[in-house]
Design an enzyme around this catalytic site. Structure first.
Site, PDB file in Angstrom:
ATOM      1  N   ASP A  48       0.860  -1.185   0.000  1.00 26.84           N
ATOM      2  CA  ASP A  48       0.000   0.000   0.000  1.00 26.84           C
ATOM      3  C   ASP A  48       0.898   1.238   0.000  1.00 26.84           C
ATOM      4  O   ASP A  48       1.596   1.513   0.982  1.00 26.84           O
ATOM      5  CB  ASP A  48      -0.894  -0.029   1.242  1.00 26.84           C
ATOM      6  CG  ASP A  48      -1.872   1.131   1.277  1.00 26.84           C
ATOM      7  OD1 ASP A  48      -1.755   2.043   0.444  1.00 26.84           O
ATOM      8  OD2 ASP A  48      -2.752   1.123   2.160  1.00 26.84           O
ATOM      9  N   ASP A  98      -4.975   7.836  -6.846  1.00 25.92           N
ATOM     10  CA  ASP A  98      -5.213   9.252  -6.577  1.00 25.92           C
ATOM     11  C   ASP A  98      -6.190   9.423  -5.419  1.00 25.92           C
ATOM     12  O   ASP A  98      -5.933  10.170  -4.449  1.00 25.92           O
ATOM     13  CB  ASP A  98      -5.752   9.913  -7.845  1.00 25.92           C
ATOM     14  CG  ASP A  98      -5.758  11.440  -7.746  1.00 25.92           C
ATOM     15  OD1 ASP A  98      -5.215  11.972  -6.766  1.00 25.92           O
ATOM     16  OD2 ASP A  98      -6.296  12.084  -8.654  1.00 25.92           O
TER      17      ASP A  98
END
Length: 750
Positions: free
Chosen positions: A585, A609
């Site tokens: 992550d 994003d």
């Protein structure tokens, strides 16, 4: 493949050797020190910790390691000589004693018997059934101990000729089979630091037996009962990991003198943080820097806390208290590392230092010879530090005295050859019509100095190895006189010119034949062009060899070894720059900056994003509003707010339109502009996602190739001097990078 059985030795590295059959089926697991390449008596021998065992040709273990045999010979008529506890005897094929272990030596089987020596020195012969027949004479005394160390508990280390360092009792008898190349002073724990003949270092007990299987690649130097230690790093398959220049990748730790670790082998370097005080060690891995203290405590620092002094980093006094939380290991998020790509660069200083050391060797071998010419000489060509090649046979002389011509070349060489030495050893038709001292066309020089005295210009040329010249030219080096010359060569050359100018004229200086032979300037062809540095004269295959060809072969043989030791990999330095491919992550990475695959508005979106904006909080959105968007292929930087990273670099990738609309150039620009921002802000670590491969539709493999090419170019050209993480959301995405990286040089799989 072994001689008789067809078995294959499986070698996965140190202590990881096994045996497989022709089909690859495992016969012995890869957990032994070695498997001997011999099976002609029907058995294959394997060793672990210096102890022998055997397996038959069906793959069954016959003699187990538990019997403790430290030598096992070839079986003859069902028996073989063996050693156990420093005593020799005979054993059967199953390892049972055929005769007692009561001999100090049993020689190899010869003429259907063994020559043997009893412990009392009686010499005789042993037959295969264990019958000993003495010859009635005593053996000569064994080699005496040339050095004996200090006794502790009745045992001392001693040096035994043709064996090495062993351990003996008070009667000077060996207490076991342990033998070492070196044994250090006894430590406070009662152990001894030792070095095996293989060049590995470890600890031995008071009787000399090794302390477990912990062996290291560098000497153990204990200070206060602690010593740094190293071992070659291995991949998941147990293979040794090496850098692109062939050198091993080491992992470091701190060892106690009782054989346990104060700090495990988990760091890529360890050395004193302060070489004068020596109160703690500096260590680092791919993510953090550390101070390791003798009491076992550790402080963790971000890369920004370090300073450089020469080639090493350290934590300066003003940063000592700026360490991270004590539970940083628990807070740290560690993604799965898939592979690494490390970068090496040529180290000019290492090259010049080595060249200087080779130049200083054997000063008595250097000779001064001269060439005088009235030919026009372009002094601008002979700039100090320039590397050039002779190009043709250079005839020169050590006898020329007063210069009679405009330019004098002073050739300082140690691989010149008298023409007479060559001509005396070849047939007359192969003789060279030259005399005096000859320098062959391959010889390279560096310009040490251009001097002027009275009406003469003297150009001082120092011979350098051909391979060194190639390396210097390849990297555009200008070799200054200081690092590559013998002591005071420039001053000696000036004094020599002044001294010779005050002397009479040697007859050779007036000889038309010598004047003609020496007229050509060094390194310049008859048309006035520099000779290119090359290692051959372009001989045509099948053409008869000329005297010049024969001379070159003769010259190369006479000065064989002059070019050894000049592999370019020796001067390649692996630094901290690397590309690391991970699965994880990106919003949880503790790096200087993460890169956001943004849209032109920079106000958030889907995928990476959106995840970055959610994790960072509202502050990131407010700062992005003030940036006024971002063009495709460009990058802008903000703070990271609630993210563990320090910054966010926003870059806008291209939408895929088939590849003919400049997508590759725009995607490459995303990586280059992001790294340019990182370098301008002195960031040490940057993590990228897979830009444009989501809803923008860029094919993953093509995008990965563009990304790796752009990042590698920035690192190699030092446009960015830190490390790069390619953070993939899935193992499938990471595999794309891994496959491409494994096609390139310098790969280090993890």
């Amino acid at each position: 493949m072994l001689k008789r059985s067809g078995f294959v030795i499986v070698d996965k590295g140190e202590h990881c050797v096994g045996l497989a059959d022709k089909e690859g089926k495992e016969i012995l697991p890869p957990e032994y020190d070695s498997v001997l390449d011999f099976d002609e008596d029907g058995y294959v021998r394997f060793l672990r910790g210096g102890v022998y065992g055997t397996v038959d040709l069906q793959g069954n273990i016959v003699i187990p390691l538990t019997l403790g045999l430290t030598h096992l010979g070839v079986f003859h008529e069902g028996t073989a000589r063996a050693r156990k506890n420093c005593k020799w005897g005979l054993v059967s094929e199953s390892g049972n004693e055929v005769c007692e272990f009561r001999f100090s030596q049993i020689n190899a089987y010869y003429n259907k018997r063994y020559k043997a020596t009893c412990l009392d020195g009686t010499v005789g012969y042993l037959t295969e059934d264990g019958t000993f027949t003495p010859t009635g004479r005593k053996a000569r005394p064994s080699p005496r101990l040339s050095e004996i160390g200090e006794y502790h508990d009745g045992i001392a280390p001693a040096y035994l000729a043709r064996v090495g360092w062993v351990f003996i009792d008070e009667e000077q008898n060996r207490v076991n089979d342990a033998a070492y190349l070196r044994i250090g002073k006894r430590l406070g724990s009662g152990l001894y630091p030792v070095c095996k003949a293989s060049g590995q270092y470890g600890l031995a007990r008071g009787d000399g037996t090794p302390l477990g299987n912990e062996w290291f690649n560098t000497p153990l130097r204990f200070v206060g009962g602690l010593s740094p230690c190293t071992r070659i790093r291995r991949d998941k398959e147990g293979k040794e990991m090496r850098k692109s220049n062939g050198l091993p990748i080491l992992v470091y730790g701190i060892l106690k003198d009782n054989g346990t670790f104060l700090f495990p082998l988990a760091y890529r370097t360890i050395y004193w943080n302060n070489r004068l005080e020596k109160d703690c060690w500096y260590a680092e891995d791919d993510e953090y820097c550390y101070l390791l203290f003798p009491d076992g405590t550790r402080r963790t620092y971000p890369w920004g806390s370090t300073k450089r002094k020469g080639w090493y980093r350290y934590i300066p006094p003003e940063q000592l208290n700026n360490y991270l939380a004590d539970d940083v290991d628990n807070l740290r998020y560690t993604p799965e590392v898939v592979c690494l790509l490390r970068f090496s660069r040529f180290d000019p200083k290492a090259f010049e230092d080595y060249l200087a050391s080779k130049t200083r060797e054997g000063k008595k071998e250097w000779t001064y010879s001269y060439r005088d010419t009235d030919q026009p000489v372009d002094l601008g060509f002979y700039q100090q530090g320039r590397v050039l090649q002779a190009g043709v046979f250079l005839q020169c002389s050590p006898m020329l005295l007063r210069p009679m011509h405009k330019t004098r070349f002073l050739l300082v060489t140690r691989h010149a050859l008298r023409a007479s030495v060559y001509n005396e050893q070849v047939p007359r038709e192969l003789a060279i019509p030259l005399s005096g001292i000859l320098v062959h066309p391959h010889t390279c020089f560096t310009v040490v100095d251009v001097q002027s005295y009275l009406r003469t210009v003297q150009i001082v040329l120092l011979e350098m190895p051909y391979q060194a010249a190639v390396i210097a030219l390849r990297h555009g080096l200008r070799l200054q006189a200081g690092p590559v010359t013998t002591a005071n060569l420039q001053i000696d050359a000036k004094h020599d010119l002044a001294r010779k100018s005050a002397q009479g004229v040697h007859g050779n200086s007036l000889s038309p034949s010598w004047e003609q032979a020496m007229s050509q300037p060094v390194g310049i062809d008859p048309e006035g062009k520099p000779y290119p540095v090359k290692d051959r004269l372009g001989r045509e295959t099948g053409k008869p060899q000329t005297p010049a060809d024969i001379f070159l072969d003769f010259f190369s043989t006479k000065f064989k070894g002059a070019e050894e030791g000049w592999e370019e990999t020796k001067f390649m330095k692996t630094d901290s720059r690397l590309i690391k491919v991970v699965v994880g992550d990106i919003t949880r990475l503790n790096v200087d900056a993460i890169v956001n695959a943004a849209n032109n508005s920079l106000l958030g979106g889907g995928g990476v994003d959106g995840a970055i904006h959610r994790a960072a909080g509202k502050g990131l959105l407010e700062e992005c509003r003030a940036l006024g968007g971002c063009p495709t292929g460009q990058s802008k930087m903000t703070r990271a707010y609630n993210l563990p990273s320090n910054h966010v670099i926003h870059t806008v990738g291209p939408v895929w339109h088939g590849g003919s609309h400049g997508e590759a150039e725009l995607l490459s620009s995303c990586y280059e502009t992001a790294l340019r921002l990182a370098e301008e802000n002195k960031l040490q670590s940057v993590a990228f996602p897979c830009i444009s491969t989501g809803v923008y539709g860029y094919p993953k493999q093509e995008a990965a190739r563009v990304a790796l090419a752009a990042i590698s170019r920035c690192l190699m050209e030092e446009k960015y001097k830190g490390s790069v993480i390619l953070c993939c959301f899935s193992r499938e995405d990471a595999k794309v990078y891994e496959d491409i990286i494994q096609e390139q040089a310098g790969v280090t799989p993890v």
